[in-house]
Motif scaffolding. Structure first.
Motif, PDB file in Angstrom:
ATOM      1  N   CYS A   1      45.462 -34.665  48.339  1.00 14.80           N
ATOM      2  CA  CYS A   1      46.893 -34.529  48.025  1.00 14.80           C
ATOM      3  C   CYS A   1      47.470 -35.778  47.348  1.00 14.80           C
ATOM      4  CB  CYS A   1      47.683 -34.201  49.287  1.00 14.80           C
ATOM      5  SG  CYS A   1      47.351 -32.556  49.944  1.00 14.80           S
ATOM      6  N   ILE A   2      46.857 -36.934  47.569  1.00 13.01           N
ATOM      7  CA  ILE A   2      47.313 -38.150  46.877  1.00 13.01           C
ATOM      8  C   ILE A   2      47.246 -37.939  45.362  1.00 13.01           C
ATOM      9  CG2 ILE A   2      46.620 -40.535  46.301  1.00 13.01           C
ATOM     10  CD1 ILE A   2      48.032 -40.570  48.947  1.00 13.01           C
ATOM     11  N   TYR A   3      46.159 -37.292  44.905  1.00 10.29           N
ATOM     12  CA  TYR A   3      45.972 -37.084  43.460  1.00 10.29           C
ATOM     13  C   TYR A   3      46.572 -35.762  42.982  1.00 10.29           C
ATOM     14  CZ  TYR A   3      42.246 -40.537  44.336  1.00 10.29           C
ATOM     15  OH  TYR A   3      41.522 -41.640  44.719  1.00 10.29           O
ATOM     16  N   SER A   4      46.491 -34.716  43.825  1.00  8.25           N
ATOM     17  CA  SER A   4      46.977 -33.365  43.481  1.00  8.25           C
ATOM     18  C   SER A   4      46.401 -32.847  42.166  1.00  8.25           C
ATOM     19  CB  SER A   4      48.507 -33.336  43.449  1.00  8.25           C
ATOM     20  OG  SER A   4      49.029 -33.470  44.743  1.00  8.25           O
ATOM     21  N   LYS A   5      45.099 -33.063  41.979  1.00 11.25           N
ATOM     22  CA  LYS A   5      44.381 -32.515  40.822  1.00 11.25           C
ATOM     23  C   LYS A   5      43.272 -31.606  41.356  1.00 11.25           C
ATOM     24  CE  LYS A   5      44.823 -36.576  37.792  1.00 11.25           C
ATOM     25  NZ  LYS A   5      44.065 -37.645  37.134  1.00 11.25           N
ATOM     26  N   THR A   6      42.717 -30.774  40.497  1.00 11.33           N
ATOM     27  CA  THR A   6      41.583 -29.945  40.916  1.00 11.33           C
ATOM     28  C   THR A   6      40.391 -30.859  41.211  1.00 11.33           C
ATOM     29  OG1 THR A   6      42.387 -28.200  39.489  1.00 11.33           O
ATOM     30  CG2 THR A   6      40.131 -27.977  40.279  1.00 11.33           C
ATOM     31  N   ALA A   7      39.763 -30.648  42.368  1.00  8.85           N
ATOM     32  CA  ALA A   7      38.690 -31.563  42.778  1.00  8.85           C
ATOM     33  C   ALA A   7      37.782 -30.897  43.792  1.00  8.85           C
ATOM     34  CB  ALA A   7      39.291 -32.832  43.387  1.00  8.85           C
ATOM     35  N   ILE A   8      36.579 -31.451  43.906  1.00  8.95           N
ATOM     36  CA  ILE A   8      35.712 -31.107  45.029  1.00  8.95           C
ATOM     37  C   ILE A   8      35.784 -32.264  46.015  1.00  8.95           C
ATOM     38  CG2 ILE A   8      33.648 -31.928  43.764  1.00  8.95           C
ATOM     39  CD1 ILE A   8      32.086 -29.848  45.508  1.00  8.95           C
ATOM     40  N   CYS A   9      36.019 -31.940  47.279  1.00 11.18           N
ATOM     41  CA  CYS A   9      36.141 -32.965  48.324  1.00 11.18           C
ATOM     42  C   CYS A   9      34.995 -32.789  49.311  1.00 11.18           C
ATOM     43  CB  CYS A   9      37.474 -32.835  49.043  1.00 11.18           C
ATOM     44  SG  CYS A   9      38.885 -33.043  47.945  1.00 11.18           S
ATOM     45  N   THR A  10      34.318 -33.897  49.622  1.00 10.95           N
ATOM     46  CA  THR A  10      33.180 -33.864  50.541  1.00 10.95           C
ATOM     47  C   THR A  10      33.364 -34.928  51.620  1.00 10.95           C
ATOM     48  OG1 THR A  10      31.956 -35.288  49.005  1.00 10.95           O
ATOM     49  CG2 THR A  10      31.550 -32.921  48.842  1.00 10.95           C
ATOM     50  N   GLY A  11      32.354 -35.044  52.513  1.00 12.08           N
ATOM     51  CA  GLY A  11      32.493 -35.921  53.682  1.00 12.08           C
ATOM     52  C   GLY A  11      33.432 -35.239  54.661  1.00 12.08           C
ATOM     53  N   ARG A  12      34.421 -35.978  55.146  1.00 18.19           N
ATOM     54  CA  ARG A  12      35.494 -35.365  55.949  1.00 18.19           C
ATOM     55  C   ARG A  12      36.611 -34.861  55.047  1.00 18.19           C
ATOM     56  NH1 ARG A  12      37.840 -39.751  59.486  1.00 18.19           N
ATOM     57  NH2 ARG A  12      39.486 -38.219  59.708  1.00 18.19           N
ATOM     58  N   GLY A  13      36.468 -35.121  53.740  1.00 20.17           N
ATOM     59  CA  GLY A  13      37.520 -34.810  52.776  1.00 20.17           C
ATOM     60  C   GLY A  13      37.903 -36.032  51.968  1.00 20.17           C
ATOM     61  N   GLU A  14      37.283 -37.187  52.330  1.00 20.26           N
ATOM     62  CA  GLU A  14      37.683 -38.463  51.715  1.00 20.26           C
ATOM     63  C   GLU A  14      37.005 -38.726  50.376  1.00 20.26           C
ATOM     64  OE1 GLU A  14      33.957 -39.676  53.964  1.00 20.26           O
ATOM     65  OE2 GLU A  14      35.562 -38.186  54.153  1.00 20.26           O
ATOM     66  N   LYS A  15      35.892 -38.021  50.101  1.00 18.55           N
ATOM     67  CA  LYS A  15      35.196 -38.237  48.821  1.00 18.55           C
ATOM     68  C   LYS A  15      35.713 -37.206  47.824  1.00 18.55           C
ATOM     69  CE  LYS A  15      31.128 -39.760  51.373  1.00 18.55           C
ATOM     70  NZ  LYS A  15      29.901 -39.256  51.987  1.00 18.55           N
TER      71      LYS A  15
END
Length: 282
Positions: free
Chosen positions: A139-153
């Motif tokens: 949400c800091i970036y609010s761009k389309t992304a893939i998030c991994t780890g706990r969500g931090e990557k």
């Protein structure tokens, strides 16, 4: 006075890979944003208090509020001598799987960064934000992304193909920890993360719709059958793809044509109080 917009997120995919030693699940999820926003304003105070001004029955204005916790984290990390008044104008439904609270927290971190002239890079705020919520780095970036780890990557992807989105939230609240507790990792549920990434980067709308998948969806549906009813209703009324977002209960349907989207909207509007017709942002 500083202003920030906090857009809602939807999961295009959500996979839980294994249980980590820290008790969290290792996740891989493709997320994007939609044109449904909370609006926040920030004003410096002469004292060191954090005041959250919000007119919403179901949203706390104390330490239980993620925006409050984000402000506290910013004050402690950067040793700020002034407090802040945060005013939240809320449109994102609460406990919906749309990261409304996380979006508000991320907007608070960006807003305070500007309000106090800290000039910290978003990457730094993203690393900080994981302390209070797994969706906050995205949400800091609010761009389309893939998030991994706990969500931090967070790895950015292209903007998705343009589409209409019908969001429908049934009148029930879901606790994410309860859904994760009920999740059986031995139960096979295929999540098409790779296909989704490729579809976005190639701008292939129909492949994107085929890739929509969420490991938590069967768990939430088994506990709340109305989620499945809404999804089936959307697909029967012409949605190109439909999925539950996050741990639910909100279901969304994608449509390329406005007329098609309005038909889906009208079909689900009778069975849900909270239905929204918006666009993909990303």
């Amino acid at each position: 006075m500083i202003y920030e917009t906090a857009p809602a997120k939807i999961n295009l995919t959500l996979d839980t890979l294994f249980k980590r030693d820290d008790g969290y699940h290792e996740i891989a999820m493709v997320m994007t944003t939609v044109d449904l926003n909370d609006r926040l304003s920030f004003q410096k105070r002469n004292d060191k208090n954090i005041v959250v001004d919000i007119e919403h029955n179901y949203v706390p204005n104390d330490h239980k509020n993620l925006a409050y916790r984000a402000a506290k984290l910013m004050m402690e990390t950067y040793e700020l001598n002034h407090g802040v008044t945060i005013t939240i104008d809320k449109d994102i439904p609460v406990s919906a799987g749309l990261a409304g609270g996380s979006a508000d927290a991320a907007a608070t971190m960006r807003g305070m960064n500007r309000l106090y002239g800290l000039n910290r890079p978003l990457d730094e705020l993203s690393k900080l934000g994981i302390q209070i919520g797994t969706d906050i780095p995205f949400c800091i970036y609010s761009k389309t992304a893939i998030c991994t780890g706990r969500g931090e990557k967070v790895t950015f992807l292209n903007k998705p193909p343009s589409a209409w989105v019908v969001l429908a939230k049934p009148n029930l609240g879901i606790s994410s920890p309860d859904i994760f507790k009920a999740l059986n990792l031995n139960y096979a549920h295929h999540v098409h993360t790779k296909m989704c990434k490729e579809a976005i980067n190639e701008g292939d709308y129909h492949r994107l719709c085929q890739s929509l998948s969420n490991r938590l969806e069967p768990v939430s549906m088994s506990l709340h059958p109305e989620i499945e009813k809404i999804k089936n209703n959307m697909l029967q009324c012409g949605a190109d793809g439909a999925l539950m977002s996050g741990s639910g209960p909100t279901v969304y349907g994608l449509a390329q044509k406005e007329s098609q989207a309005k038909k889906i909207y009208n079909a689900v509007n009778g069975c849900c109080n909270e239905v929204y017709l918006v666009r993909l942002l990303g």
